[in-house]
Design a protein around this motif. Structure first.
Motif, PDB file in Angstrom:
ATOM      1  N   LEU A  12      -7.348  -3.989   5.267  1.00 52.85           N
ATOM      2  CA  LEU A  12      -8.183  -3.141   4.418  1.00 52.85           C
ATOM      3  C   LEU A  12      -8.188  -3.718   3.006  1.00 52.85           C
ATOM      4  O   LEU A  12      -9.183  -3.645   2.300  1.00 52.85           O
ATOM      5  N   ILE A  13      -7.050  -4.287   2.590  1.00 54.74           N
ATOM      6  CA  ILE A  13      -6.935  -5.032   1.336  1.00 54.74           C
ATOM      7  C   ILE A  13      -6.273  -6.365   1.694  1.00 54.74           C
ATOM      8  O   ILE A  13      -5.309  -6.396   2.452  1.00 54.74           O
ATOM      9  N   LYS A  14      -6.781  -7.461   1.144  1.00 56.83           N
ATOM     10  CA  LYS A  14      -6.353  -8.790   1.601  1.00 56.83           C
ATOM     11  C   LYS A  14      -4.924  -9.167   1.223  1.00 56.83           C
ATOM     12  O   LYS A  14      -4.244  -9.828   1.996  1.00 56.83           O
ATOM     13  N   ARG A  15      -4.467  -8.771   0.036  1.00 57.97           N
ATOM     14  CA  ARG A  15      -3.135  -9.179  -0.406  1.00 57.97           C
ATOM     15  C   ARG A  15      -2.269  -7.970  -0.694  1.00 57.97           C
ATOM     16  O   ARG A  15      -2.739  -6.957  -1.210  1.00 57.97           O
ATOM     17  N   ARG A  16      -0.976  -8.103  -0.402  1.00 55.50           N
ATOM     18  CA  ARG A  16      -0.049  -6.996  -0.609  1.00 55.50           C
ATOM     19  C   ARG A  16       0.106  -6.671  -2.089  1.00 55.50           C
ATOM     20  O   ARG A  16       0.237  -5.496  -2.460  1.00 55.50           O
ATOM     21  N   THR A  17       0.091  -7.684  -2.949  1.00 54.36           N
ATOM     22  CA  THR A  17       0.225  -7.418  -4.387  1.00 54.36           C
ATOM     23  C   THR A  17      -0.983  -6.639  -4.901  1.00 54.36           C
ATOM     24  O   THR A  17      -0.830  -5.767  -5.758  1.00 54.36           O
ATOM     25  N   VAL A  18      -2.161  -6.935  -4.381  1.00 55.28           N
ATOM     26  CA  VAL A  18      -3.365  -6.199  -4.780  1.00 55.28           C
ATOM     27  C   VAL A  18      -3.264  -4.761  -4.280  1.00 55.28           C
ATOM     28  O   VAL A  18      -3.621  -3.808  -4.992  1.00 55.28           O
ATOM     29  N   ALA A  19      -2.762  -4.575  -3.059  1.00 52.75           N
ATOM     30  CA  ALA A  19      -2.569  -3.228  -2.515  1.00 52.75           C
ATOM     31  C   ALA A  19      -1.565  -2.457  -3.368  1.00 52.75           C
ATOM     32  O   ALA A  19      -1.767  -1.273  -3.663  1.00 52.75           O
ATOM     33  N   ASN A  20      -0.498  -3.130  -3.767  1.00 51.52           N
ATOM     34  CA  ASN A  20       0.526  -2.503  -4.610  1.00 51.52           C
ATOM     35  C   ASN A  20      -0.066  -2.087  -5.955  1.00 51.52           C
ATOM     36  O   ASN A  20       0.185  -0.979  -6.443  1.00 51.52           O
ATOM     37  N   ASP A  21      -0.864  -2.968  -6.569  1.00 51.99           N
ATOM     38  CA  ASP A  21      -1.504  -2.661  -7.852  1.00 51.99           C
ATOM     39  C   ASP A  21      -2.473  -1.491  -7.724  1.00 51.99           C
ATOM     40  O   ASP A  21      -2.555  -0.645  -8.614  1.00 51.99           O
ATOM     41  N   CYS A  23      -2.283   0.993  -5.613  1.00 51.62           N
ATOM     42  CA  CYS A  23      -1.478   2.209  -5.490  1.00 51.62           C
ATOM     43  C   CYS A  23      -0.927   2.638  -6.847  1.00 51.62           C
ATOM     44  O   CYS A  23      -0.950   3.819  -7.196  1.00 51.62           O
ATOM     45  N   ASP A  24      -0.438   1.665  -7.617  1.00 46.35           N
ATOM     46  CA  ASP A  24       0.107   1.973  -8.942  1.00 46.35           C
ATOM     47  C   ASP A  24      -0.960   2.525  -9.885  1.00 46.35           C
ATOM     48  O   ASP A  24      -0.672   3.346 -10.748  1.00 46.35           O
ATOM     49  N   ALA A  25      -2.202   2.076  -9.710  1.00 49.79           N
ATOM     50  CA  ALA A  25      -3.298   2.525 -10.566  1.00 49.79           C
ATOM     51  C   ALA A  25      -3.859   3.877 -10.121  1.00 49.79           C
ATOM     52  O   ALA A  25      -4.734   4.435 -10.779  1.00 49.79           O
ATOM     53  N   GLY A  26      -3.364   4.405  -8.995  1.00 45.75           N
ATOM     54  CA  GLY A  26      -3.822   5.709  -8.524  1.00 45.75           C
ATOM     55  C   GLY A  26      -5.147   5.669  -7.788  1.00 45.75           C
ATOM     56  O   GLY A  26      -5.820   6.689  -7.665  1.00 45.75           O
ATOM     57  N   ARG A  27      -5.537   4.503  -7.273  1.00 45.16           N
ATOM     58  CA  ARG A  27      -6.818   4.387  -6.575  1.00 45.16           C
ATOM     59  C   ARG A  27      -6.706   4.601  -5.069  1.00 45.16           C
ATOM     60  O   ARG A  27      -7.696   4.545  -4.366  1.00 45.16           O
ATOM     61  N   VAL A  28      -5.474   4.833  -4.576  1.00 43.12           N
ATOM     62  CA  VAL A  28      -5.268   5.034  -3.139  1.00 43.12           C
ATOM     63  C   VAL A  28      -4.766   6.454  -2.914  1.00 43.12           C
ATOM     64  O   VAL A  28      -3.788   6.881  -3.525  1.00 43.12           O
ATOM     65  N   VAL A  30      -3.767   9.352   0.213  1.00 38.83           N
ATOM     66  CA  VAL A  30      -3.487   9.602   1.625  1.00 38.83           C
ATOM     67  C   VAL A  30      -3.505  11.109   1.808  1.00 38.83           C
ATOM     68  O   VAL A  30      -2.779  11.828   1.129  1.00 38.83           O
ATOM     69  N   ASN A  31      -4.367  11.576   2.696  1.00 40.88           N
ATOM     70  CA  ASN A  31      -4.527  13.013   2.949  1.00 40.88           C
ATOM     71  C   ASN A  31      -4.809  13.765   1.647  1.00 40.88           C
ATOM     72  O   ASN A  31      -4.232  14.807   1.361  1.00 40.88           O
ATOM     73  N   ASP A  32      -5.695  13.203   0.819  1.00 40.58           N
ATOM     74  CA  ASP A  32      -6.145  13.773  -0.451  1.00 40.58           C
ATOM     75  C   ASP A  32      -5.055  13.899  -1.513  1.00 40.58           C
ATOM     76  O   ASP A  32      -5.157  14.697  -2.435  1.00 40.58           O
ATOM     77  N   LYS A  33      -3.980  13.114  -1.396  1.00 41.32           N
ATOM     78  CA  LYS A  33      -2.940  13.075  -2.425  1.00 41.32           C
ATOM     79  C   LYS A  33      -2.785  11.639  -2.893  1.00 41.32           C
ATOM     80  O   LYS A  33      -2.734  10.715  -2.083  1.00 41.32           O
ATOM     81  N   THR A  34      -2.696  11.441  -4.202  1.00 45.23           N
ATOM     82  CA  THR A  34      -2.431  10.115  -4.744  1.00 45.23           C
ATOM     83  C   THR A  34      -0.980   9.758  -4.427  1.00 45.23           C
ATOM     84  O   THR A  34      -0.078  10.547  -4.682  1.00 45.23           O
ATOM     85  N   VAL A  35      -0.783   8.584  -3.834  1.00 49.29           N
ATOM     86  CA  VAL A  35       0.560   8.192  -3.387  1.00 49.29           C
ATOM     87  C   VAL A  35       0.946   6.831  -3.954  1.00 49.29           C
ATOM     88  O   VAL A  35       0.105   6.078  -4.424  1.00 49.29           O
ATOM     89  N   LYS A  36       2.240   6.537  -3.885  1.00 47.17           N
ATOM     90  CA  LYS A  36       2.758   5.245  -4.320  1.00 47.17           C
ATOM     91  C   LYS A  36       2.744   4.263  -3.152  1.00 47.17           C
ATOM     92  O   LYS A  36       2.562   4.655  -2.005  1.00 47.17           O
ATOM     93  N   ALA A  37       2.984   2.997  -3.460  1.00 50.76           N
ATOM     94  CA  ALA A  37       2.979   1.942  -2.446  1.00 50.76           C
ATOM     95  C   ALA A  37       4.087   2.133  -1.415  1.00 50.76           C
ATOM     96  O   ALA A  37       3.984   1.663  -0.290  1.00 50.76           O
ATOM     97  N   SER A  38       5.133   2.852  -1.774  1.00 48.27           N
ATOM     98  CA  SER A  38       6.261   3.042  -0.868  1.00 48.27           C
ATOM     99  C   SER A  38       6.053   4.184   0.123  1.00 48.27           C
ATOM    100  O   SER A  38       6.926   4.440   0.953  1.00 48.27           O
ATOM    101  N   TYR A  39       4.906   4.851   0.079  1.00 53.24           N
ATOM    102  CA  TYR A  39       4.614   5.952   0.999  1.00 53.24           C
ATOM    103  C   TYR A  39       4.731   5.471   2.442  1.00 53.24           C
ATOM    104  O   TYR A  39       4.267   4.392   2.792  1.00 53.24           O
ATOM    105  N   ASP A  40       5.330   6.278   3.316  1.00 52.23           N
ATOM    106  CA  ASP A  40       5.519   5.933   4.724  1.00 52.23           C
ATOM    107  C   ASP A  40       4.293   6.372   5.525  1.00 52.23           C
ATOM    108  O   ASP A  40       4.068   7.569   5.714  1.00 52.23           O
ATOM    109  N   VAL A  41       3.500   5.410   5.985  1.00 49.56           N
ATOM    110  CA  VAL A  41       2.257   5.688   6.701  1.00 49.56           C
ATOM    111  C   VAL A  41       2.561   6.129   8.128  1.00 49.56           C
ATOM    112  O   VAL A  41       3.416   5.560   8.799  1.00 49.56           O
ATOM    113  N   LYS A  42       1.836   7.156   8.597  1.00 48.87           N
ATOM    114  CA  LYS A  42       1.984   7.657   9.955  1.00 48.87           C
ATOM    115  C   LYS A  42       0.618   7.661  10.641  1.00 48.87           C
ATOM    116  O   LYS A  42      -0.417   7.705   9.978  1.00 48.87           O
TER     117      LYS A  42
END
Length: 79
Positions: A12-21, A23-28, A30-42
């Motif tokens: 969905l995003i090509k690089r992990r660092t971009v995905a991390n950034d 998440c940190d910027a609040g653009r991701v 999950v279930n309508d809540k802004t989450v951090k990169a460490s969120y455990d996906v189910k």
């Protein structure tokens, strides 16, 4: 699996660092809540990613540690 790793493995995003950034910027969300990169996906989670003025929404259908490019789309479905 961590959210940033899932976004990279599912391509969905090509690089992990971009995905991390993202998440940190609040653009991701999950279930309508802004989450951090460490969120455990189910399985069943709804991930929404904001790309500028566009937004991508996908539901997690499977979690795999590694996958080939051809099978990456089996990890989620677009909504």
């Amino acid at each position: 699996m961590r959210l940033d790793k899932f976004l990279k493995v599912s391509r969905l995003i090509k690089r992990r660092t971009v995905a991390n950034d993202a998440c940190d910027a609040g653009r991701v969300k999950v279930n309508d809540k802004t989450v951090k990169a460490s969120y455990d996906v189910k399985v069943g989670d709804i991930i929404e990613i904001g790309f500028g003025d566009k937004s991508v929404k996908a539901e997690v259908t499977a979690i795999m540690d590694t996958t080939k490019k051809e099978n990456a789309s089996e990890m989620f479905k677009y909504l």
